[in-house]
Design a protein around this motif. Structure first.
Motif, PDB file in Angstrom:
ATOM      1  N   HIS A 155      12.801  62.623  49.099  1.00 24.89           N
ATOM      2  CA  HIS A 155      12.736  63.155  50.465  1.00 24.89           C
ATOM      3  C   HIS A 155      13.642  64.370  50.644  1.00 24.89           C
ATOM      4  N   VAL A 156      13.463  65.361  49.772  1.00 23.76           N
ATOM      5  CA  VAL A 156      14.246  66.586  49.887  1.00 23.76           C
ATOM      6  C   VAL A 156      13.322  67.734  50.301  1.00 23.76           C
ATOM      7  N   ASP A 157      13.888  68.696  51.002  1.00 22.38           N
ATOM      8  CA  ASP A 157      13.135  69.860  51.462  1.00 22.38           C
ATOM      9  C   ASP A 157      13.439  71.105  50.633  1.00 22.38           C
ATOM     10  N   THR A 158      14.688  71.221  50.176  1.00 23.38           N
ATOM     11  CA  THR A 158      15.121  72.414  49.443  1.00 23.38           C
ATOM     12  C   THR A 158      15.967  71.991  48.259  1.00 23.38           C
ATOM     13  N   ALA A 159      15.705  72.611  47.105  1.00 20.95           N
ATOM     14  CA  ALA A 159      16.507  72.374  45.907  1.00 20.95           C
ATOM     15  C   ALA A 159      17.313  73.633  45.615  1.00 20.95           C
ATOM     16  N   LEU A 160      18.636  73.522  45.691  1.00 21.07           N
ATOM     17  CA  LEU A 160      19.520  74.632  45.378  1.00 21.07           C
ATOM     18  C   LEU A 160      19.935  74.509  43.917  1.00 21.07           C
ATOM     19  N   PHE A 161      19.448  75.423  43.090  1.00 18.85           N
ATOM     20  CA  PHE A 161      19.776  75.405  41.663  1.00 18.85           C
ATOM     21  C   PHE A 161      21.001  76.295  41.459  1.00 18.85           C
ATOM     22  N   VAL A 162      22.127  75.656  41.183  1.00 19.00           N
ATOM     23  CA  VAL A 162      23.411  76.338  41.154  1.00 19.00           C
ATOM     24  C   VAL A 162      23.748  76.751  39.718  1.00 19.00           C
ATOM     25  N   ASP A 205      17.313  59.610  67.313  1.00 14.56           N
ATOM     26  CA  ASP A 205      18.269  60.703  67.497  1.00 14.56           C
ATOM     27  C   ASP A 205      19.397  60.601  66.465  1.00 14.56           C
ATOM     28  N   ALA A 206      19.869  59.373  66.237  1.00 13.87           N
ATOM     29  CA  ALA A 206      20.919  59.176  65.235  1.00 13.87           C
ATOM     30  C   ALA A 206      20.371  59.385  63.822  1.00 13.87           C
ATOM     31  N   LEU A 207      19.129  58.941  63.581  1.00 12.14           N
ATOM     32  CA  LEU A 207      18.540  59.067  62.247  1.00 12.14           C
ATOM     33  C   LEU A 207      18.299  60.525  61.868  1.00 12.14           C
ATOM     34  N   ARG A 208      18.086  61.380  62.868  1.00 14.55           N
ATOM     35  CA  ARG A 208      17.896  62.801  62.566  1.00 14.55           C
ATOM     36  C   ARG A 208      19.163  63.418  61.983  1.00 14.55           C
ATOM     37  N   ARG A 209      20.303  62.816  62.235  1.00 17.00           N
ATOM     38  CA  ARG A 209      21.554  63.321  61.656  1.00 17.00           C
ATOM     39  C   ARG A 209      21.593  63.137  60.141  1.00 17.00           C
ATOM     40  N   ILE A 210      20.774  62.226  59.630  1.00 20.92           N
ATOM     41  CA  ILE A 210      20.754  61.975  58.188  1.00 20.92           C
ATOM     42  C   ILE A 210      19.407  62.362  57.569  1.00 20.92           C
ATOM     43  N   GLY A 211      18.693  63.277  58.258  1.00 23.91           N
ATOM     44  CA  GLY A 211      17.505  63.856  57.650  1.00 23.91           C
ATOM     45  C   GLY A 211      16.163  63.360  58.125  1.00 23.91           C
ATOM     46  N   TRP A 212      16.129  62.508  59.160  1.00 24.02           N
ATOM     47  CA  TRP A 212      14.833  62.033  59.639  1.00 24.02           C
ATOM     48  C   TRP A 212      14.075  63.177  60.303  1.00 24.02           C
ATOM     49  N   HIS A 270      16.739  68.849  57.813  1.00 23.16           N
ATOM     50  CA  HIS A 270      16.390  69.207  56.438  1.00 23.16           C
ATOM     51  C   HIS A 270      17.391  68.592  55.459  1.00 23.16           C
ATOM     52  N   THR A 271      16.883  68.278  54.273  1.00 16.09           N
ATOM     53  CA  THR A 271      17.731  67.732  53.207  1.00 16.09           C
ATOM     54  C   THR A 271      17.697  68.668  52.015  1.00 16.09           C
ATOM     55  N   LEU A 272      18.879  69.020  51.542  1.00 16.11           N
ATOM     56  CA  LEU A 272      19.008  69.873  50.367  1.00 16.11           C
ATOM     57  C   LEU A 272      19.623  69.071  49.231  1.00 16.11           C
ATOM     58  N   VAL A 273      19.295  69.450  48.004  1.00 22.51           N
ATOM     59  CA  VAL A 273      19.926  68.847  46.835  1.00 22.51           C
ATOM     60  C   VAL A 273      20.485  69.956  45.969  1.00 22.51           C
ATOM     61  N   GLY A 330      23.499  69.655  61.224  1.00 20.26           N
ATOM     62  CA  GLY A 330      22.384  68.725  61.330  1.00 20.26           C
ATOM     63  C   GLY A 330      21.577  68.552  60.056  1.00 20.26           C
ATOM     64  N   ALA A 331      21.839  69.362  59.050  1.00 22.33           N
ATOM     65  CA  ALA A 331      21.158  69.179  57.760  1.00 22.33           C
ATOM     66  C   ALA A 331      21.946  68.193  56.903  1.00 22.33           C
ATOM     67  N   CYS A 332      21.373  67.818  55.779  1.00 23.17           N
ATOM     68  CA  CYS A 332      22.042  66.931  54.819  1.00 23.17           C
ATOM     69  C   CYS A 332      22.018  67.592  53.451  1.00 23.17           C
ATOM     70  N   VAL A 333      23.026  67.310  52.647  1.00 18.77           N
ATOM     71  CA  VAL A 333      23.065  67.835  51.290  1.00 18.77           C
ATOM     72  C   VAL A 333      23.377  66.697  50.333  1.00 18.77           C
ATOM     73  N   ILE A 334      22.688  66.693  49.186  1.00 18.90           N
ATOM     74  CA  ILE A 334      22.916  65.699  48.142  1.00 18.90           C
ATOM     75  C   ILE A 334      23.593  66.401  46.969  1.00 18.90           C
ATOM     76  N   ASP A 335      24.801  65.981  46.670  1.00 19.28           N
ATOM     77  CA  ASP A 335      25.527  66.502  45.508  1.00 19.28           C
ATOM     78  C   ASP A 335      25.165  65.638  44.301  1.00 19.28           C
ATOM     79  N   THR A 336      25.006  66.255  43.149  1.00 20.29           N
ATOM     80  CA  THR A 336      24.601  65.527  41.946  1.00 20.29           C
ATOM     81  C   THR A 336      25.498  65.910  40.778  1.00 20.29           C
ATOM     82  N   PRO A 337      25.714  65.009  39.838  1.00 14.12           N
ATOM     83  CA  PRO A 337      26.451  65.383  38.612  1.00 14.12           C
ATOM     84  C   PRO A 337      25.579  66.246  37.721  1.00 14.12           C
TER      85      PRO A 337
END
Length: 368
Positions: free
Chosen positions: A121-128, A7-14, A213-216, A265-272
């Motif tokens: 382990h990403v589900d969606t890539a947001l190309f900004v 349950d806790a791991l789902r908070r970080i994308g499990w 879900h995990t987004l980048v 409940g989703a996660c997002v990865i910020d990148t340089p």
């Protein structure tokens, strides 16, 4: 089978799709220490330190020397988003013993042609991409090549407020830019525009913010990735900065990748921003990204049409000319990336012979 707080791991994308990978990784660990193993997700990867999260809190971790040797043998590195198995020693230090097989990983090549993982382990890539001087359809086509099968690509247009001061004019101009980009990319790709400084951005991106879900976020420096991250988090956590006045280019405010938990409940990865982008792709990936060209190619008059100067080319008639030029450029780059050292040597020899032949021909004609 596993005594983890899922349950806790789902908070970080499990999610349940990772169960098989967990079972495989678990067998690689020492059976006597299995009871003390913890399942963690890497949220930051630096040269001198790693940060992981167990769904409750973040803390520093280190890789066991034996595990580091395994990574070197596989020519692999840890990446933000990786799921790892670790245990704490008598001094309460957490040590990584194994990791789950990286899936839906986004990789690129460096100048030497070596592969580097950006995230995993990403589900969606947001190309900004900003609607200011950052707007460059060719660059976004190159970025789209980063999305592997199984990762949903979404183009996110930011900085609409810089298009025009009048709201109605601005809305019309943004709609025109969005529609033109949709037409260029083939129409099958989601393209949205957001105000990265407003909480409304989360509403626009809601279809991709499902729990687990995990987004980048990927894009050039100054595109608004960190600003958008703060909007999704509903708090200021990532540093942001203005673009340079002289050329409106970004200044690399974000210097490292980092994973953040979102309120829903989703996660997002910020990148340089990437200074040099060489996607790690093959011919199939290139064809999949330019599927409009792939669909039209069978209609060409010649079966081996290169879509360059041949008569009866359906691709030239149906695809944006600048997009087609970008496709040819990317295909040439792909050809260079897949050449062996012997192929490169032969190509250099042929080029040298060609130059010598041209010089002899000019000398015979009395030209200098």
């Amino acid at each position: 089978m596993f005594d983890f707080d899922f349950d806790a791991l789902r908070r970080i994308g499990w999610n349940d799709r990772l169960a098989d990978a967990l079972a495989t990784a678990f067998t690689c660990c020492d059976a006597a220490a299995a009871a003390s193993l913890r399942l963690l997700r890497l949220t930051e990867v630096h040269r001198d330190r790693l940060v992981a999260d167990d769904g409750h809190a973040s803390f520093g971790v280190r890789a066991l020397p034996a595990f580091e040797r395994t990574l070197r043998f596989e020519d692999a590195v840890l990446a933000v988003g990786d799921w790892v198995l670790a245990r704490k020693d008598a001094h309460r230090n957490a040590w990584i013993e194994a990791r789950l097989a990286p899936r839906r990983a986004i990789t690129r090549r460096d100048a030497d042609g070596r592969r580097h993982a950006i995230v995993s382990h990403v589900d969606t890539a947001l190309f900004v991409m900003g609607l200011d001087a950052d707007f460059n359809p060719r660059r976004i086509e190159r970025y789209l090549l980063l999305a592997p099968p199984g990762v949903q690509p979404v183009v996110v247009l930011t900085k609409a407020d810089l298009v025009a001061p009048d709201p109605q004019v601005r809305e019309a101009m943004v709609a025109d830019e969005r529609d033109a980009l949709l037409a260029r990319l083939g129409g099958g790709l989601p393209v949205v525009s957001v105000d990265a400084t407003s909480p409304s951005a989360a509403l626009v991106l809601a279809p991709w913010l499902e729990p687990g879900h995990t987004l980048v976020l990927l894009g050039s420096s100054g595109a608004g990735k960190s600003t958008l991250t703060n909007a999704l988090l509903a708090r200021r956590e990532q540093d942001t900065g203005a673009v340079r006045v002289r050329d409106l280019r970004g200044q690399h405010t974000t210097t490292a990748r980092s994973l953040h938990r979102l309120p829903g409940g989703a996660c997002v990865i910020d990148t340089p921003g990437l200074r040099a982008l060489r996607p790690d792709v093959d011919a199939d990936t290139l064809a999949r990204s330019f599927d409009d060209i792939d669909r039209l190619a069978p209609r060409c008059r010649f079966r081996d049409c290169t879509h360059d100067r041949e008569p009866g080319c359906a691709v030239r008639d149906g695809v944006d000319a600048d997009r087609l030029r970008n496709f040819h450029k990317l295909r040439r780059e792909l050809g260079r990336d897949t050449m062996t050292a012997l192929d490169r040597r032969r190509r250099a020899e042929w080029a040298f012979s060609g130059r010598q032949g041209a010089e002899r021909a000019r000398a015979k004609r009395g030209e200098r």
